[in-house]
Design a protein around this motif. Sequence first.
Motif, PDB file in Angstrom:
ATOM      1  N   ASP A 239      17.748 -21.396  -7.253  1.00  0.00           N
ATOM      2  CA  ASP A 239      19.190 -21.368  -7.028  1.00  0.00           C
ATOM      3  C   ASP A 239      19.478 -21.775  -5.587  1.00  0.00           C
ATOM      4  O   ASP A 239      18.894 -21.230  -4.645  1.00  0.00           O
ATOM      5  N   ASN A 299      24.899 -23.575 -13.789  1.00  0.00           N
ATOM      6  CA  ASN A 299      25.615 -22.750 -12.801  1.00  0.00           C
ATOM      7  C   ASN A 299      26.116 -23.603 -11.630  1.00  0.00           C
ATOM      8  O   ASN A 299      26.037 -23.210 -10.463  1.00  0.00           O
ATOM      9  N   PRO A 316      22.961 -16.131 -10.344  1.00  0.00           N
ATOM     10  CA  PRO A 316      23.304 -16.104 -11.761  1.00  0.00           C
ATOM     11  C   PRO A 316      22.077 -16.333 -12.636  1.00  0.00           C
ATOM     12  O   PRO A 316      21.108 -16.987 -12.225  1.00  0.00           O
TER      13      PRO A 316
END
Length: 320
Positions: A239, A299, A316
């Motif tokens: 991420d 995401n 997420p």
Amino acid sequence: MKRSKTAMSIAVSGALLAASGLASAEMKPRAIKIGKNGEVWEGGKGRNKQATQDEEEPASNDSNDSGGTEDNPEVYQSSLIDGFTPSPFDWDGRQYRVNAGSSWNAYMERSLMISPKGTRLRFEIWDTDNDRSVNDPSRKRRSEISGSLYGDPTRLPNGVELWGAFSVVHEPWQDPAGMSQLYGGVYGQLHMGSKVGGSPALAFRRRANGDFVVTTRGEHNLDGSTIYRAPLPFGVVHDIVYAVVLDPTAGSLRVWLNGEQVVDQRDVSIGHSEADSFWNYGLYFSGGISGPVVAEYANHEYPSEYPLDYRVFNRPAWPD
């Protein structure tokens, strides 16, 4: 068989696809599995996203030998309409221009695929002359979507903090030895527009040896700078959150990788006074590739002034 860049637009959520009746033979969901030689077949479960960089892909096309789990199937759906990926392409609440072979060459299903619920995108390039836009040089390999639309002059502003984020899986390169002899490629970039050319204002890359790299470039730093470089495992979810100020003299950049801040640059040249930047992501290998390259995205947050600091420590989940 070629197609002009005025291809029809389509929203890609699973609900709309079902409602619109567009689930034709080209749109049928498939379970995708990539073999060691880049082969693609139906029926396999997806890879376990906790795999390591050194984990080998299954060589068999037996759908029971999938490398994945029953609760983690990686099923993707074609983006093709009448054999082509439409451009502009609607996803994640906005339109994108498609720079991929599937918008120009018929039935290149692999170039850009979507999950049935419209929550993930999958990009794939092979070392073929069709794996690029018709506007690209012959050596370039690309499957990428761009925030720069034909006829739309809207660009990202200078002088304000822009936040963006995405989750990504860089699948292991099928030919790492061959890739090590090339230049690597870009998985996300803030392009500076055609007036400036060259490297982007901000880019998230893999170098030839597989290292993950963050680079910047600006009007007063046209050669660009590598501001972060480190090994990063392939085949798992990462991420990325970033906050950037585009400014030819007073630019700044902060980057968080999996919740850890890895970049904090202030008062540097990022971008150009023309303020002509826009965000692209997918696969962009200007120096070519030696074997199939795959990346999956979810995401995603297109750069905006809306703060995303909350996401740094609240990563997420990888969606269905």
